[in-house]
Design a protein around this motif. Structure first.
Motif, PDB file in Angstrom:
ATOM      1  N   THR A   1     -87.969 -24.916  80.322  1.00  0.00           N
ATOM      2  CA  THR A   1     -86.748 -25.645  79.953  1.00  0.00           C
ATOM      3  C   THR A   1     -87.102 -27.051  79.474  1.00  0.00           C
ATOM      4  O   THR A   1     -86.514 -27.574  78.534  1.00  0.00           O
ATOM      5  CB  THR A   1     -85.794 -25.717  81.161  1.00  0.00           C
TER       6      THR A   1
ATOM      7  N   SER B   1     -82.011 -26.569  88.796  1.00  0.00           N
ATOM      8  CA  SER B   1     -81.580 -25.758  87.646  1.00  0.00           C
ATOM      9  C   SER B   1     -80.363 -26.351  86.948  1.00  0.00           C
ATOM     10  O   SER B   1     -80.062 -25.966  85.819  1.00  0.00           O
ATOM     11  CB  SER B   1     -81.264 -24.327  88.089  1.00  0.00           C
TER      12      SER B   1
ATOM     13  N   LYS C   1     -89.373 -19.007  88.788  1.00  0.00           N
ATOM     14  CA  LYS C   1     -88.495 -20.180  88.647  1.00  0.00           C
ATOM     15  C   LYS C   1     -89.271 -21.369  88.095  1.00  0.00           C
ATOM     16  O   LYS C   1     -88.799 -22.069  87.187  1.00  0.00           O
ATOM     17  CB  LYS C   1     -87.914 -20.567  90.006  1.00  0.00           C
TER      18      LYS C   1
ATOM     19  N   TRP D   1     -88.406 -23.438  84.722  1.00  0.00           N
ATOM     20  CA  TRP D   1     -88.086 -24.878  84.682  1.00  0.00           C
ATOM     21  C   TRP D   1     -88.988 -25.609  83.693  1.00  0.00           C
ATOM     22  O   TRP D   1     -88.533 -26.422  82.899  1.00  0.00           O
ATOM     23  CB  TRP D   1     -88.254 -25.503  86.072  1.00  0.00           C
TER      24      TRP D   1
ATOM     25  N   LEU E   1     -82.145 -30.157  85.200  1.00  0.00           N
ATOM     26  CA  LEU E   1     -83.079 -30.051  84.073  1.00  0.00           C
ATOM     27  C   LEU E   1     -82.390 -29.807  82.731  1.00  0.00           C
ATOM     28  O   LEU E   1     -82.631 -30.550  81.775  1.00  0.00           O
ATOM     29  CB  LEU E   1     -84.127 -28.962  84.328  1.00  0.00           C
TER      30      LEU E   1
ATOM     31  N   ILE F   1     -80.896 -23.670  79.788  1.00  0.00           N
ATOM     32  CA  ILE F   1     -81.913 -23.344  80.785  1.00  0.00           C
ATOM     33  C   ILE F   1     -82.687 -22.129  80.302  1.00  0.00           C
ATOM     34  O   ILE F   1     -82.107 -21.199  79.739  1.00  0.00           O
ATOM     35  CB  ILE F   1     -81.255 -23.093  82.150  1.00  0.00           C
TER      36      ILE F   1
END
Ligand code: HEM
Ligand SMILES: [Cu+2]
Length: 560
Positions: free
Chosen positions: A341, A271, A334, A338, A274, A282
């Protein structure tokens, strides 16, 4: 958004001078950064040893009729390999190593809440490793990393050493959990509310709770095993009224949360990496933060999914199956965040980013095989086969280890003041990523076809795929050798990093590399969460990092 005026707390302003002599500064240090590095050095040594044990296992399995090692030695090897990878490598590196170095910097603290306790936690770690590895001299534990009784009751003398070693690590990680929790609750920079904390800190927060609460169950189970082996007090032996299934309950009440102790810090690394290399905020900050807490809580309610075939009451399997499916939801949240993102990001393929993207691919795969295993009828077939070995390596190697490697490339400049060589970093990634899949992907189908785990000989029909796996594993060694050579070379010869080589926005990059003993000349005030790349930096009162004297022994700035 209303901005609370950051208040300076007396605690955060209390500054110590760096100790003068070498022993106090680098050996019996109280500096969280040096302690973090100590964990990394010792953890890496243990990683190399445990990795070489695994290679011996793979050499044996090149042939179905097992002529390389005796069955007894083979059992010892996989038991110590698994135990040391979990307790001497991933857990200490993820919390004691990266947690120690990065977390206090990220929250703008000068150290952890209890520096002395931090040093005590570290100093339990090398003896634990020495005890576990020296058990080979007297007969190492041989019942797998799970050490189920009654087999472990009859195991060689080294099994008792295993109990002691893991107990020490348990104390160490419990103390680290308490220490980190107090640090994160009480020592954040002024203005750093919970929802302005970096996501790596959220991950460490959830991990600290797990470490603090779950490890006690393991300690009790280990103590009972030790007492039964040494004095014959019958906790587990059914012929004396004990219950071997009780061990399984206590062990998994710890060890299922422990899989999250091993993966949440890696989630935290991903996190951070990225958004930095996609130059984008994010996606779903709060969803990522709160899902760590959801995982930590739900993680206590699923342990019996490891025990579907233990003969437990049939109606009980259903709630455990359903709860296990549910715990996949926050994990999926999550993964979704990701990927979102990355979507449309301005992506820079640094080594850290490659490892982070590799992590998402392999970890997701491992999560999906976890769902297979959680489905009771399927688990009846898969339990005790190579399919489980494949699953744990996708989540633990493809997940935790790749995640920590992403963190190593990301924070090496902060730790050493120099850059790792990026070309060798790319080579390391591709060798590791390909070799990893060559090694562990075939284990899915040889497992489904019925090859049991933990066997020194096997049905010759599985020979070809076992050889593929073994050859893959040899390349994993080459990949890791490249990494360690790169690290050693770059400490001396790497390009100078400067305070913030990646243009990242969390607080650890707002001081010099390596940071001075006291981390920050002035503790900054925090105005926002750190991930809005199109906005000005969300800090007030920062000394420009270029002007902060760099180095672990940097003298105090004038005026203090
Ligand atoms: C979607 C998430 C996951 C699900 C649904 C899941 C499910 C399961 C199940 C049901 C088993 C028992 C298999 C059996 O023994 O028959 C298992 C084993 C295991 N899992 Fe997972 N898992 C997940 C994620 C993870 C993660 C994140 C890790 C670690 C980072 C992990 C580590 C392990 C380990 C080490 C074992 C093997 C234990 C042994 O040696 O017997 N799992 N998993
Ligand atoms: Cu589990």
């Amino acid at each position: 958004m209303a901005v609370a005026a950051p208040q300076h707390s007396a605690l955060a302003e209390h500054v110590h001078h760096a100790p003068k002599n070498f022993i106090n500064r680098y050996i019996f240090t109280l500096d969280h950064k040096i302690i973090g590095l100590q964990y990394m050095i010792v953890g890496s040594l243990f990683f190399i040893i445990s990795g070489l044990l695994a290679e011996l296992i793979r050499v044996q399995l090149m042939n179905s009729d097992g002529r390389f090692l005796s069955p007894e030695h083979f059992n010892e090897l996989y038991s110590v390999h698994g135990s040391s990878m979990v307790w001497l490598v991933i857990i200490p590196l993820a919390t004691g190593g990266f947690g120690n170095f990065v977390m206090p910097l990220m929250i703008g603290a000068r150290d952890v809440a209890f520096p002395w306790l931090n040093a005590a936690s570290f100093w339990l770690f090398p003896p634990a490793g020495l005890i576990l590895f020296s058990s080979f001299l007297v007969g190492a534990p041989d019942a797998g990393w799970t050490e189920y009784p009654p087999v472990s009751l009859q195991g060689p003398p080294g099994t008792s050493m295993w109990c002691i070693a893991i107990f020490l690590i348990g104390i160490s990680s419990t103390l680290t959990g308490i220490n980190f929790l107090v640090t994160m609750l009480k020592m954040r920079a002024p203005g750093m509310t919970f929802t302005r904390m970096p996501l790596f800190v959220w991950a460490q927060l959830a991990t600290a709770v797990l470490n603090m609460v779950a490890t006690t169950a393991l300690a009790a189970a280990l103590l009972a095993l030790f007492l039964e082996r040494t004095f014959g007090i019958p906790f587990y032996d059914p012929s004396h009224g004990g219950s071997p299934v009780m061990w399984q309950h206590m062990f998994w009440f710890y060890s299922h949360p422990a899989v999250y102790i091993m993966i949440l810090p890696a989630f935290g690394v991903i996190s951070e990496v990225l958004p930095t290399f996609a130059r984008k905020p994010i996606f779903g900050y709060k969803m990522i933060a709160f899902s760590s807490i959801a995982i930590a809580l739900l993680g206590f309610m699923v342990w019996a999914h490891h025990m579907f075939t233990s003969g437990m009451t049939p109606w009980l399997v259903l709630p455990f199956m359903i709860l296990t499916f549910i715990i996949a939801v926050p994990t999926g949240v999550k993964i979704f965040s990701w990927v979102a993102t990355l979507w449309g990001g301005n992506i820079r393929y640094s080594s850290a980013m490659l490892f982070a993207i590799g992590f998402i691919a392999t970890f997701t795969f491992g999560g999906i095989t976890g769902i297979f295993l959680a489905a009771v009828p399927a688990d009846y077939q898969e339990h005790g086969t190579y399919f489980v070995v494949a699953h744990i390596h996708y989540v633990l190697f493809g997940g935790s280890v790749l995640g920590l490697l992403a963190g190593a490339y990301y924070w090496f400049p902060k730790m050493s003041g120099r850059m790792l060589n990026e070309s060798w970093g790319h080579i390391h990634f591709w060798v590791t990523f390909i070799a990893f899949n060559v090694t562990f992907l075939p284990m899915h189908w040889i497992g489904l076809l019925g090859m049991p785990r933990r066997v020194p000989v096997y049905d010759p029909q599985f020979t070809d795929w076992n050889r593929v796996a073994s050859i893959g594993s040899f390349f994993l060694v080459i990949g890791m050798a490249i990494f360690f050579i790169n690290v050693i070379w770059s400490i001396k010869h790497g390009k100078k990093a400067g305070p913030n080589p990646w243009g990242a926005r969390t607080l650890e990059w707002m001081t010099s590399s390596p940071p001075p003993y006291y981390n920050f000349v002035k503790v900054p005030g925090v105005l926002h969460a750190p991930y809005e790349f199109d906005q000005p930096l969300p800090y007030v009162g920062l000394e420009p990092p270029e002007t902060v004297v760099s180095g672990y022994k940097a003298p105090m700035p004038a005026g203090h």
